[in-house]
Motif scaffolding. Structure first.
Motif, PDB file in Angstrom:
ATOM      1  N   LYS A  20       0.866  -1.173   0.000  1.00  0.00           N
ATOM      2  CA  LYS A  20       0.000   0.000   0.000  1.00  0.00           C
ATOM      3  C   LYS A  20       0.905   1.225   0.000  1.00  0.00           C
ATOM      4  CE  LYS A  20      -3.464  -2.576   2.612  1.00  0.00           C
ATOM      5  NZ  LYS A  20      -3.517  -3.544   1.592  1.00  0.00           N
ATOM      6  N   ILE A  21       0.514   2.268  -0.713  1.00  0.00           N
ATOM      7  CA  ILE A  21       1.365   3.441  -0.878  1.00  0.00           C
ATOM      8  C   ILE A  21       0.757   4.628  -0.131  1.00  0.00           C
ATOM      9  CG2 ILE A  21       2.394   5.045  -2.531  1.00  0.00           C
ATOM     10  CD1 ILE A  21       2.017   2.724  -4.629  1.00  0.00           C
ATOM     11  N   ILE A  22       1.547   5.204   0.743  1.00  0.00           N
ATOM     12  CA  ILE A  22       1.131   6.412   1.448  1.00  0.00           C
ATOM     13  C   ILE A  22       1.807   7.593   0.775  1.00  0.00           C
ATOM     14  CG2 ILE A  22       1.193   7.708   3.613  1.00  0.00           C
ATOM     15  CD1 ILE A  22       1.211   5.014   5.098  1.00  0.00           C
ATOM     16  N   LEU A  23       0.988   8.472   0.203  1.00  0.00           N
ATOM     17  CA  LEU A  23       1.486   9.737  -0.344  1.00  0.00           C
ATOM     18  C   LEU A  23       1.265  10.797   0.718  1.00  0.00           C
ATOM     19  CD1 LEU A  23      -0.041   9.588  -3.946  1.00  0.00           C
ATOM     20  CD2 LEU A  23       2.244   8.912  -3.209  1.00  0.00           C
ATOM     21  N   PHE A  24       2.272  11.612   0.960  1.00  0.00           N
ATOM     22  CA  PHE A  24       2.176  12.601   2.036  1.00  0.00           C
ATOM     23  C   PHE A  24       2.819  13.904   1.603  1.00  0.00           C
ATOM     24  CE2 PHE A  24       6.179  10.505   2.384  1.00  0.00           C
ATOM     25  CZ  PHE A  24       7.066  11.451   2.858  1.00  0.00           C
ATOM     26  N   ASP A  25       2.448  14.973   2.285  1.00  0.00           N
ATOM     27  CA  ASP A  25       3.026  16.290   2.041  1.00  0.00           C
ATOM     28  C   ASP A  25       4.449  16.268   2.584  1.00  0.00           C
ATOM     29  OD1 ASP A  25       3.846  18.935   2.016  1.00  0.00           O
ATOM     30  OD2 ASP A  25       1.999  19.718   2.897  1.00  0.00           O
ATOM     31  N   GLY A  26       5.414  16.222   1.694  1.00  0.00           N
ATOM     32  CA  GLY A  26       6.812  16.061   2.076  1.00  0.00           C
ATOM     33  C   GLY A  26       7.433  17.223   2.818  1.00  0.00           C
ATOM     34  N   VAL A  27       6.805  18.389   2.805  1.00  0.00           N
ATOM     35  CA  VAL A  27       7.371  19.537   3.519  1.00  0.00           C
ATOM     36  C   VAL A  27       6.645  19.815   4.831  1.00  0.00           C
ATOM     37  CG1 VAL A  27       8.288  20.619   1.425  1.00  0.00           C
ATOM     38  CG2 VAL A  27       6.002  21.244   2.231  1.00  0.00           C
ATOM     39  N   CYS A  28       5.598  19.077   5.118  1.00  0.00           N
ATOM     40  CA  CYS A  28       4.793  19.278   6.322  1.00  0.00           C
ATOM     41  C   CYS A  28       5.383  18.494   7.496  1.00  0.00           C
ATOM     42  CB  CYS A  28       3.357  18.833   6.044  1.00  0.00           C
ATOM     43  SG  CYS A  28       2.321  18.685   7.503  1.00  0.00           S
ATOM     44  N   ASN A  29       5.679  19.187   8.588  1.00  0.00           N
ATOM     45  CA  ASN A  29       6.231  18.516   9.760  1.00  0.00           C
ATOM     46  C   ASN A  29       5.259  17.486  10.342  1.00  0.00           C
ATOM     47  OD1 ASN A  29       8.691  19.854   9.668  1.00  0.00           O
ATOM     48  ND2 ASN A  29       7.999  21.498  11.003  1.00  0.00           N
ATOM     49  N   ALA A  66      -5.683  19.872   8.537  1.00  0.00           N
ATOM     50  CA  ALA A  66      -4.921  20.023   7.293  1.00  0.00           C
ATOM     51  C   ALA A  66      -4.725  21.501   6.939  1.00  0.00           C
ATOM     52  CB  ALA A  66      -5.626  19.297   6.146  1.00  0.00           C
ATOM     53  N   ARG A  67      -5.760  22.305   7.135  1.00  0.00           N
ATOM     54  CA  ARG A  67      -5.680  23.722   6.781  1.00  0.00           C
ATOM     55  C   ARG A  67      -4.633  24.466   7.620  1.00  0.00           C
ATOM     56  NH1 ARG A  67     -10.841  25.515   7.716  1.00  0.00           N
ATOM     57  NH2 ARG A  67     -11.406  24.643   5.699  1.00  0.00           N
ATOM     58  N   TYR A  68      -4.527  24.110   8.891  1.00  0.00           N
ATOM     59  CA  TYR A  68      -3.628  24.840   9.796  1.00  0.00           C
ATOM     60  C   TYR A  68      -2.356  24.076  10.150  1.00  0.00           C
ATOM     61  CZ  TYR A  68      -7.512  28.028  10.239  1.00  0.00           C
ATOM     62  OH  TYR A  68      -8.511  28.924   9.967  1.00  0.00           O
ATOM     63  N   ARG A  69      -2.085  22.967   9.461  1.00  0.00           N
ATOM     64  CA  ARG A  69      -0.939  22.132   9.840  1.00  0.00           C
ATOM     65  C   ARG A  69       0.397  22.866   9.767  1.00  0.00           C
ATOM     66  NH1 ARG A  69      -2.399  20.489   4.686  1.00  0.00           N
ATOM     67  NH2 ARG A  69      -0.700  20.181   3.207  1.00  0.00           N
ATOM     68  N   TYR A  70       0.589  23.731   8.796  1.00  0.00           N
ATOM     69  CA  TYR A  70       1.857  24.462   8.704  1.00  0.00           C
ATOM     70  C   TYR A  70       1.984  25.458   9.855  1.00  0.00           C
ATOM     71  CZ  TYR A  70       2.180  22.773   3.842  1.00  0.00           C
ATOM     72  OH  TYR A  70       2.247  22.009   2.710  1.00  0.00           O
ATOM     73  N   ALA A  71       0.912  26.148  10.161  1.00  0.00           N
ATOM     74  CA  ALA A  71       0.944  27.134  11.255  1.00  0.00           C
ATOM     75  C   ALA A  71       1.161  26.445  12.596  1.00  0.00           C
ATOM     76  CB  ALA A  71      -0.358  27.932  11.273  1.00  0.00           C
ATOM     77  N   TRP A  72       0.511  25.307  12.809  1.00  0.00           N
ATOM     78  CA  TRP A  72       0.603  24.623  14.088  1.00  0.00           C
ATOM     79  C   TRP A  72       1.855  23.772  14.237  1.00  0.00           C
ATOM     80  CZ3 TRP A  72      -5.069  22.436  13.961  1.00  0.00           C
ATOM     81  CH2 TRP A  72      -5.973  23.480  14.200  1.00  0.00           C
ATOM     82  N   PHE A  73       2.313  23.135  13.159  1.00  0.00           N
ATOM     83  CA  PHE A  73       3.407  22.175  13.262  1.00  0.00           C
ATOM     84  C   PHE A  73       4.654  22.570  12.478  1.00  0.00           C
ATOM     85  CE2 PHE A  73      -0.566  19.882  13.934  1.00  0.00           C
ATOM     86  CZ  PHE A  73      -0.316  19.279  15.142  1.00  0.00           C
ATOM     87  N   GLY A  74       4.546  23.581  11.627  1.00  0.00           N
ATOM     88  CA  GLY A  74       5.693  24.040  10.866  1.00  0.00           C
ATOM     89  C   GLY A  74       5.824  23.353   9.519  1.00  0.00           C
TER      90      GLY A  74
END
Length: 134
Positions: A5-14, A108-116
């Motif tokens: 099974k393949i997990i695709l993820f946002d590679g720049v999201c902490n 998902a919308r706030y993941r960069y603000a909350w986690f970098g």
């Protein structure tokens, strides 16, 4: 590889990178392979399935030849394969996906603000390289 099974993820999201590390540590049966959404193979897999990355940009689970899952359904499908998280995945699956996705979309919308956010996609260690698609 087609049985993985393949997990695709946002590679720049902490948060997404942390999630992938969490899954890797608990994937004792070697069920999953990984690729960043931003990678060439990630973009190809997304394109082949006509997934709109303006709406889905954090985690996608692909079961080659069977189906793909997005948002909370992807997370719960992944949880079904991780010891200690199977039951909670089954229980959360009882909640209608529309309600689950409200929470998912908020995170998902706030993941960069909350986690970098990283400047570039995660580069796997040599030990983990075989788990990542090129």
């Amino acid at each position: 590889m087609s049985d993985k099974k393949i997990i695709l993820f946002d590679g720049v999201c902490n948060l997404c990178n942390g999630f992938v590390q969490f899954v890797i540590k608990r994937d004792k049966k070697d069920v999953f392979r990984y690729a960043a959404l931003q990678s060439e193979i990630g973009q190809r897999l997304i394109s082949e399935r006509n997934i709109d990355t303006t709406k889905i940009d954090s985690v996608v689970l692909i079961e080659p030849g069977i189906a793909y899952y997005i948002k909370s359904n992807a997370a719960l499908q992944i949880g079904r394969h991780i010891k200690g998280y199977r039951t909670i995945s089954k229980v959360l699956k009882l909640i209608p996906s529309g309600l689950r996705n409200i929470v998912y979309d908020l995170i998902a919308r706030y993941r960069y603000a909350w986690f970098g956010k990283k400047e570039a996609c995660m580069i796997p260690t040599p030990e983990l390289k075989a788990k990542f698609l090129d």
